[in-house]
Design an enzyme around this catalytic site. Structure first.
Site, PDB file in Angstrom:
ATOM      1  N   LEU A 112       1.062  -1.432  -0.333  1.00 47.08           N
ATOM      2  CA  LEU A 112       0.039   0.048  -0.187  1.00 47.08           C
ATOM      3  C   LEU A 112       0.613   0.737   0.049  1.00 47.08           C
ATOM      4  CD1 LEU A 112      -2.704  -1.169   3.247  1.00 47.08           C
ATOM      5  CD2 LEU A 112      -2.826  -1.837   0.017  1.00 47.08           C
ATOM      6  N   ASP A 113       1.585   1.866  -1.097  1.00 54.51           N
ATOM      7  CA  ASP A 113       2.447   2.721  -1.371  1.00 54.51           C
ATOM      8  C   ASP A 113       2.497   3.887  -0.679  1.00 54.51           C
ATOM      9  OD1 ASP A 113       4.210   1.142  -2.061  1.00 54.51           O
ATOM     10  OD2 ASP A 113       3.658   0.937  -4.637  1.00 54.51           O
TER      11      ASP A 113
ATOM     12  N   CYS B 211       8.142   9.819  -1.904  1.00 53.73           N
ATOM     13  CA  CYS B 211       8.925   9.167  -2.604  1.00 53.73           C
ATOM     14  C   CYS B 211       8.857  10.117  -3.996  1.00 53.73           C
ATOM     15  CB  CYS B 211       8.403   8.016  -3.344  1.00 53.73           C
ATOM     16  SG  CYS B 211       8.746   6.614  -1.670  1.00 53.73           S
TER      17      CYS B 211
ATOM     18  N   ASN C 144      11.420   0.766  -7.169  1.00 54.06           N
ATOM     19  CA  ASN C 144      11.520   0.315  -8.828  1.00 54.06           C
ATOM     20  C   ASN C 144      10.521   1.187  -9.353  1.00 54.06           C
ATOM     21  OD1 ASN C 144       9.288  -1.550  -7.127  1.00 54.06           O
ATOM     22  ND2 ASN C 144       9.513  -2.622  -8.765  1.00 54.06           N
ATOM     23  N   TYR C 145       9.164   1.541  -8.916  1.00 53.93           N
ATOM     24  CA  TYR C 145       8.613   1.762  -9.866  1.00 53.93           C
ATOM     25  C   TYR C 145       8.440   3.068 -10.171  1.00 53.93           C
ATOM     26  CZ  TYR C 145       5.904  -1.215 -12.162  1.00 53.93           C
ATOM     27  OH  TYR C 145       5.617  -2.836 -13.003  1.00 53.93           O
TER      28      TYR C 145
ATOM     29  N   ASP D 151     -23.089  16.583   1.092  1.00 52.13           N
ATOM     30  CA  ASP D 151     -21.480  17.204   0.732  1.00 52.13           C
ATOM     31  C   ASP D 151     -20.816  15.384   0.669  1.00 52.13           C
ATOM     32  OD1 ASP D 151     -19.195  17.660   0.044  1.00 52.13           O
ATOM     33  OD2 ASP D 151     -18.776  18.879   2.189  1.00 52.13           O
TER      34      ASP D 151
END
Ligand SMILES: *[C@@H]1O[C@H](CO)[C@@H](O)[C@H](O)[C@H]1NC(C)=O
Ligand SMILES: *[C@@H]1O[C@H](CO)[C@@H](O)[C@H](O)[C@H]1NC(C)=O
Ligand SMILES: *[C@@H]1O[C@H](CO)[C@@H](O)[C@H](O)[C@H]1NC(C)=O
Ligand SMILES: *[C@@H]1O[C@H](CO)[C@@H](O)[C@H](O)[C@H]1NC(C)=O
Length: 695
Positions: free
Chosen positions: A330-331, A340, A418-419, A625
């Site tokens: 879960l980046d 990052c 890596n991504y 809302d």
């Protein structure tokens, strides 16, 4: 564009003010209150840090995992932004997430009084905060002090000096809710000899478990020796390329001799009728707020979106081997999508007409850290057409009207290990907001003994991309929080279906069928969940209290990208944590604390605080809302062209005006004048051609 470092300016003033205290009260105008949504300045970050220290809120040693603006109350922000005269800005508070004494701390600091106004200890059973860069760096170095690890390298004939290691979050695989839960990562290593593309040279079968709170190795596993894939052909740097030259592309570029057509005032960007606030957050990266567009037909500024940002990512790998099964990241919550972010490279990441902006985060010790060039903003003209028509039906004349598409792009790139994720928020003159996510960078590959697909009889997790290099299958889900306020809240969510309808009366028509639109306003959260599929109708956010002249509800619609949903079973642990991806679309009532789809404490979370669990309350959402959540997804089965670095693959979605304007709002768009190039007759002729025909 980048303002001078504010704290240095303040420091320069300080001696003067100390010497003349009477002048301070008499002459100094109060500093203008910043926009309530501005990210914390370096001075504010320093203030938060010293408030924490002075108040003894946390027992040292502690680590700071997040500091960011605590969202001010939405009604106060709306009133500040849109009422005239402006109401005062609401007070600024900082949200701090820290770790001390093996506990999670959630702290609110009031910036005007420099006091801690709330301090909550969140149980470890919920999960843990975002990893800091500093602690990952420390954890990555621990293997080199571990004799068993060094022995394993010797056994593989690898030089320790050529090894680099990375920290991998471990997810959650049942149980473990007790107070003894540890905050751990698995550390895995790569071999860089002969390349910088370390991700293509994994050292498989070897892993360490590190307790991040104690910062020590608590587990070591050397399961098997697997060949490390070759360095040859993996380096992606320009200087490392050889072989025959490619066909040459001549110089190309875009010039704006009169400068850009947008303005940036601190964090407010204004362009072609659009007005929005851009801020940077360590967790989300880019946050677009208060996006409104000037309607030329009604001569009023109209609200479109209160906030849009990436709330979470879910990247599960489909490889069940010991060093891989837990790779279900879960980046945003685990690594920080903003954290990052690295500086964008002028002329490569962004075109020559781009303007760059910086961001700030808090380091692990709370001190401000400059993140240079995290955003670029530029006008894009990529040769596309905004609208056109050729009319040949009228005898003896030919009508040809064309308008080129010029848009405004806010770009940020986040390199999560890596991504690399390229995120573009693109504003169109027509009122659309296009969001694009481009994936590039390096795959996570597994080292394997195999060198040819013919040998892969017992391998079910990927294909060979090169010798000894298995491309691991995985998904990328990107969850967007889209708080649309179409002509201000409250709004409703309307789903339509395109329904095949049989013609019932044989005499009515020679046709047997047609399709029609069946409209349904979602009353509750459960009615608003959507799994995209064939026959999908439109997904609209409308203002039920406002109609166009001919009586349609004003709205915007979500035009989704690819139709992708998770393929894991809903009872699988990673999918429980990421149950917010079970549907492509969700709608919730606005709630300030429901911001992070995977929960505030995401690392090792057990799925207790997610968009999925909030939505189970099944609240009413009609004429309220509301917030729209959209999951963009890509199933990625790698192919050889993705090796050793993958060319960008893109998905996205569009938020498009839908009965929002009375008619086409870009009919009267005037194409920009052609750029006059001295001594460049060809370019000028081409430019003049489209310019003249559009009149
Ligand atoms: C914290 O204490 C130091 C030293 O007494 C002082 O200089 C600083 O202004 C204090 N900061 C806050 C936010 O109270
Ligand atoms: C179109 O042009 C032709 C040839 O010049 C002419 O004979 C004809 O009358 C024109 N038609 C109309 C509708 O103007
Ligand atoms: C807002 O959301 C939080 C978390 O889901 C919940 O605890 C709280 O009750 C909600 N507040 C309201 C007013 O619904
Ligand atoms: C453009 O052309 C003119 C006439 O041929 C020449 O005198 C001039 O130097 C040229 N300018 C540039 C910038 O090449």
């Amino acid at each position: 564009m980048n303002p001078p470092h504010p704290s240095s300016a303040a420091a320069a003033l300080l001696p003067f003010l100390l010497l003349l205290p009477h002048l301070l009260t008499a002459a100094a105008a109060p500093p203008p209150r910043p926009h309530p949504l501005n990210p914390l300045t370096p001075d504010e970050l320093t203030l938060v840090s010293s408030t924490l220290t002075n108040s003894s809120t946390l027992t040292p040693p502690f680590t700071i995992h997040y500091v960011g603006l605590d969202d001010p109350d939405k009604p106060a922000v709306l009133s500040y932004a849109y009422s005239s005269p402006k109401t005062p800005a609401p007070p600024r508070r900082a949200l701090v997430i820290a770790r001390a004494s093996r506990q999670n701390h959630r702290i609110l600091v009031d910036l005007s009084t420099a006091t801690v106004v709330e301090h909550v200890i969140v149980p470890n059973s919920v999960g843990f905060p975002t990893l800091t860069f500093e602690e990952q760096g420390e954890a990555n170095n621990l293997p080199f002090g571990e004799p068993r690890f060094l022995e394993s390298l010797r056994r593989r004939r690898l030089k320790a000096g050529e090894v680099v290691c990375g920290s991998f979050t471990v997810g959650w695989y049942g149980g473990g809710g007790g107070p003894k839960r540890r905050r751990v990562v698995r550390v895995m290593c790569y071999y860089k000899e002969g390349t910088v593309n370390v991700y293509m040279r994994p050292i498989e079968g070897l892993s360490l478990t590190v307790d991040l709170d104690e910062m020590r190795v608590i587990g070591f596993l050397d399961r098997e020796v697997v060949p490390v894939p070759k360095a040859q052909g993996t380096d992606y740097r320009e200087a490392a390329q050889d072989g025959p030259p490619r066909p040459k592309i001549n110089p190309i570029g875009l010039v704006q001799p009169n400068g850009p057509s947008f303005t940036v005032d601190q964090h407010i960007i204004s362009w072609a009728g659009w007005l929005f606030h851009l801020s940077f957050d360590a967790r989300a990266g880019a946050i677009i707020s208060l996006a409104s567009i000037y309607d030329q037909q009604t001569r009023e500024r109209r609200q479109v979106m209160y906030r849009g940002f990436i709330s979470e990512l879910f990247v599960p790998y489909m490889d069940l081997t010991e060093e891989w099964y837990f790779r279900t990241f879960l980046d945003a919550g685990e690594y920080g999508f903003g954290l990052c972010t690295f500086p964008l490279q002028p002329l490569r990441d962004c075109p020559e007409n781009a303007v760059f902006m910086d961001g700030y985060i808090a380091g692990q010790d709370g001190t401000p850290v400059l993140m240079p060039n995290v955003f670029c903003v530029f006008e894009r003209y990529a040769g596309d057409i905004m609208w056109r028509h050729t009319e040949a039906l009228i005898p003896n004349i030919t009508i040809r009207e064309v308008r080129p598409e010029i848009t405004l792009v806010v770009r940020t790139v986040s390199s999560v290990g890596n991504y690399d994720y390229i995120v573009d928020w693109e504003f169109k003159q027509s009122g659309s907001i296009n969001v694009k996510v481009g994936l590039t960078g390096l795959l996570e590959v597994r080292g394997t003994k195999y060198t040819n697909m013919g040998q892969l009889t017992d391998e079910e997790y990927g294909i060979l991309l090169a010798e000894n290099t298995l491309g691991a299958r995985h998904d990328h889900f990107v969850t967007f929080h889209l708080d649309l306020d179409i002509d201000e809240p409250p709004n409703s969510f309307v789903k339509t279906t395109f329904q095949t309808t049989r013609v019932m009366y044989p005499n009515k028509s020679p046709r047997k069928s047609y399709w029609r639109v069946v409209e349904k306003t979602a009353k509750t959260e459960s009615e608003a969940r959507v799994k995209l599929g064939s026959g999908q109708g439109d997904l609209l956010i409308v203002n039920p209290n406002k109609k166009t002249k001919v009586g349609n509800q004003v709205g915007y619609r979500l035009i989704p990208g690819s139709v992708t949903r998770p393929l894991l079973s809903v009872d699988d642990y990673p999918q429980i944590r990421a149950a917010f991806t079970n549907y492509n679309v969700w709608v919730t009532p606005y709630n300030k604390s429901e911001k992070w789809a995977g929960g505030l404490f995401t690392d090792e979370s057990r799925g207790e605080d997610t968009l999925y669990t909030w939505s189970q309350r099944n609240r009413r959402i009609e004429n309220k809302d509301i917030v729209l959540w959209y999951n963009l997804g890509i199933h990625h089965a790698p192919y050889q062209e993705d090796f050793p670095l993958m060319p960008t693959i893109t998905d996205g979605f569009e938020l498009r005006p839908t009965n929002f304007f009375e008619s086409n709002p870009v009919l009267n768009v005037i194409p920009p004048e052609p750029v006059t190039w001295s001594n460049c007759s060809t370019a000028k002729a081409i430019t003049m051609e489209w310019y003249l025909t559009s009149y």
